[in-house]
Design a protein around this motif. Sequence first.
Motif: not given
Length: 427
Positions: A173-174, A82-87, A93-94, A116-118
């Motif tokens: 959270c997404r 996707a052109p947008v990042g999803y995480f 915050g991991v 890893r922590r964002f």
Amino acid sequence: METEKETSLATTAAELRRRAEEQLTPKTPEAGLTSTGDETQRLLHELQVHQIELEMQNTELRRAREEMETALEKYTDLYDFAPVGYFTLDRDGVIRAANLTTANLLGIERARLLGRRFGHFVAYDARPAFAEFLTRVLESRTKEVSEVALLKGETYPLFVQIEAVAEASGKECRAAIIDISRRRQLEERLDILHTDLAARATELVAANIELEAFNYTVSHDLRKPLTLINSYCQVVQELCGSKLDDQCKGYMRDMYEGTLRMNRLIDTLLDFSRITHVEMHHEQVDLSTMAKNVAMELKLTAPERRISLRIQEGIVANGDAGLLRVVLDNLIGNAWKHTGNREETIIEFGVTDSAGKPAFYVRDNGSGFDMALADKLFIPFQRLPGTDAEGSGIGLATVERIVKRHGGRIWPEGEPGAGATFYFTLE
């Protein structure tokens, strides 16, 4: 009372058995003997039906699994590329999941990204704000948006916009991440341009103040010595005229006429500078009558000239009457000057259509001009090669300013020796 789901399952089971019976009947004709009471034969029939039902269910399961795998593959491709990042982040915050776009934005392999922590990728001075943002997301359960500065490769600043929403459990959270670095660069450039524009506006105000001071100097201080020279020329002519020879009289006459020309030029310059400051008063203006008045005044200056005026009747426009009079004075005056060497002067004033708007025009049969030089016509003090008519050289520049103040435009058409036409629109 049966639920809707139970009813649906019963219907599906009945349909499955019907299809199994249809497949079994051709193979085992004796299956129809189940009503004879032979228990063994009935059980054999039930076993065969059940076996067929299992085979059909297995076929359905295999097809459903293949469809699910195909859909999952498509979803995975859409998710990863996707052109947008999803995480996905947990409460600490991991990073629990991320697509390839997110990994590319952060400049790290996805395998090394998970776990890893964002916050590790957030710029140091932006980490407290990001922590508050994550807390707000998990507590509000509504979509939250924030702009964050990240460190790509530990050093390179990357500006992103993060939109996040908590899952129903509140444990994760997404989030979607969008690179806005280019937008931020444009915003910074725009801020610089706005600053420069404000500075230039200040300079323009100062320049206008200086121009007003210059106008005052021109209209007062410069006129005084000209008036003095003009007066002395008249006094010398009256007191000593009989004692002067023809050459001296010629000098005196040139000096006197020179002061008059200078005074006219000063008036013209002052009028030109005031055009953009004059307050406009819009009203219905009878341009046909105004054009006739301008032409008649010109005829009085040279009654010996043969002139044919072709002024269309009933032309009206909405604008400032005083400024529009200046427009016609200059355009018809130009036509008058540039037809001086014709046996008969022909000057036309009319209106035509241009892109759905009325375009007024002044046409003459004068000397004309080369269209390659048309752009120079509206430059102050610019005189075209071969033009020998008298004038200050700023009449058309004045006309252009007035037309633009009315929201219109002006353009010429001409040919050397074949006359010229000037068109203009208003609003």
